[in-house]
Design an enzyme around this catalytic site. Structure first.
Site, mmCIF file in Angstrom:
data_model
loop_
_atom_site.group_PDB
_atom_site.id
_atom_site.type_symbol
_atom_site.label_atom_id
_atom_site.label_comp_id
_atom_site.label_asym_id
_atom_site.label_seq_id
_atom_site.Cartn_x
_atom_site.Cartn_y
_atom_site.Cartn_z
ATOM 1 N N ASP A 141 11.030 -19.354 -31.310
ATOM 2 C CA ASP A 141 11.273 -20.525 -32.377
ATOM 3 C C ASP A 141 11.946 -19.819 -33.670
ATOM 4 O O ASP A 141 11.409 -18.908 -34.105
ATOM 5 C CB ASP A 141 10.308 -21.428 -32.559
ATOM 6 C CG ASP A 141 9.755 -22.079 -31.158
ATOM 7 O OD1 ASP A 141 10.624 -22.281 -30.497
ATOM 8 O OD2 ASP A 141 8.885 -22.703 -31.134
ATOM 9 N N LYS A 142 12.756 -20.753 -34.240
ATOM 10 C CA LYS A 142 13.145 -20.203 -35.431
ATOM 11 C C LYS A 142 12.278 -19.636 -36.491
ATOM 12 O O LYS A 142 12.395 -18.684 -37.078
ATOM 13 C CB LYS A 142 14.008 -21.383 -36.179
ATOM 14 C CG LYS A 142 14.484 -21.178 -37.470
ATOM 15 C CD LYS A 142 15.138 -22.302 -38.222
ATOM 16 C CE LYS A 142 15.677 -22.255 -39.505
ATOM 17 N NZ LYS A 142 16.303 -23.319 -40.365
#
Length: 327
Positions: A141-142
């Site tokens: 995830d970011k």
């Protein structure tokens, strides 16, 4: 230049799909692809229902069929190379292992056409233009930090994808969660798209994809726990969803209930530290895999980032001041 990624999907419809149009049913089954894309695949004969090719998007389903899709997905990689610094842990002719920082998106998408890991990889190694998804075989995830492996050629990609599917790749994470865990354990709960919040995932008993997460206690604080987590599967937001399902959401993960929860009598420093931690406290610390060419078993480690080290230090100081039994 256009590259094409082979897409092979196989999932069984859930009984809730009964009476729905085929294009609608598979759009719910495979939410990572647009309904228009799935309809194109139906019309092109790339979709099989219980082993039979179906080319009518309006055909109704019974809700028990096995859906199989074998198609190609065009990938736009032209003019995407960007000079973005990479923290390279290991590199040879076949694989690249990086330590991803927080805030770096892995793939370009709506609102993130530039400045992604894929853009950086294309600049670092121009040959990746010829590998689907620039060699990215799994994602973080970011705002999750840590280790990712990238394939630098098609044989390496084939090997790494197979290892991930066979669950032989070891991925271990460090996390800080809200709440005090008594002991480690395992979560075996399917994950699918959230029923109402379409950008989030959730534990979904009907129609979700198998997901298994193992966790163990590394350190207890008064109202938080540092845990080590190992994945068997790699579903979107898996650790975040599974820990939230146990009522132990990750610190900083406001999307899944990780609101600020300081213990009673917490110092201003601890409260400010918790409030200031605005990403999920999650780091991919260990990655183990078989080298695609040499078959050597390889292990990579990435130190926990400074923000998580500081978070644990402040929580540890709180325990030293109050003791574990005061909360």
């Amino acid at each position: 230049m256009n590259e094409f990624e082979k897409v092979s999907l196989s999932e069984q419809l859930s009984p809730t799909a009964v009476g729905k149009r085929l294009d609608q049913a598979i759009a719910e089954l495979f939410p990572e692809y647009s309904r228009s894309r799935l309809k194109e695949w139906i019309l092109a004969g790339a979709v099989q229902v219980d082993g039979h090719v179906v080319t009518k998007a309006r055909e109704k389903v019974l809700g028990t069929e096995l859906i199989e899709i074998n198609a190609e997905l065009p990938i736009e990689v032209e003019d995407q190379a960007e000079a973005i610094d990479l923290d390279i842990v290991y590199e040879d002719d076949d694989i690249l292992v990086i330590n991803k920082p927080a805030g770096l998106v892995v793939h370009p998408g709506a609102g993130n056409r530039q400045g992604t890991l894929l853009n950086a990889l294309l600049h670092h190694c121009s040959e990746l233009e010829h590998v689907p998804r620039a060699g990215i075989v799994h994602r973080l995830d970011k705002d999750t930090t840590g280790l990712m492996v990238v394939a630098k050629n098609l044989p390496a990609q084939t090997s790494l994808v197979a290892q991930l599917q066979d669950k032989t790749v070891t991925r271990e994470y460090e996390a800080v969660i809200n709440g005090t865990l008594a002991a480690g354990g395992k979560v075996d709960a399917p994950i699918g798209r959230h029923a109402t919040k379409r950008t989030l995932m959730a534990v979904v008993q009907m129609g979700g994809k198998d997901a298994v997460t193992h966790y163990r206690v590394a350190e207890r604080f008064r109202a938080h726990t540092r845990v080590r987590v190992r994945l068997e599967t790699g579903r979107t937001h898996q650790i975040r969803v599974h820990m939230a399902s146990l009522k132990y959401p990750l610190v900083g993960d406001f999307a899944y209930g990780g609101k600020v929860r300081p213990p009673k009598g917490a110092s201003e420093l601890l409260i400010d530290t918790l409030r200031g931690f605005t990403r999920q406290a999650l780091h991919a610390a260990v990655l183990e895999l078989e080298h695609p060419r040499t078959y050597e078993w390889m292990q990579f480690k990435a130190d926990v980032p400074e923000d998580m080290i500081n978070l644990s230090a402040v929580l540890r100081a709180d325990v030293k001041e109050h003791g574990l039994d005061e909360y």
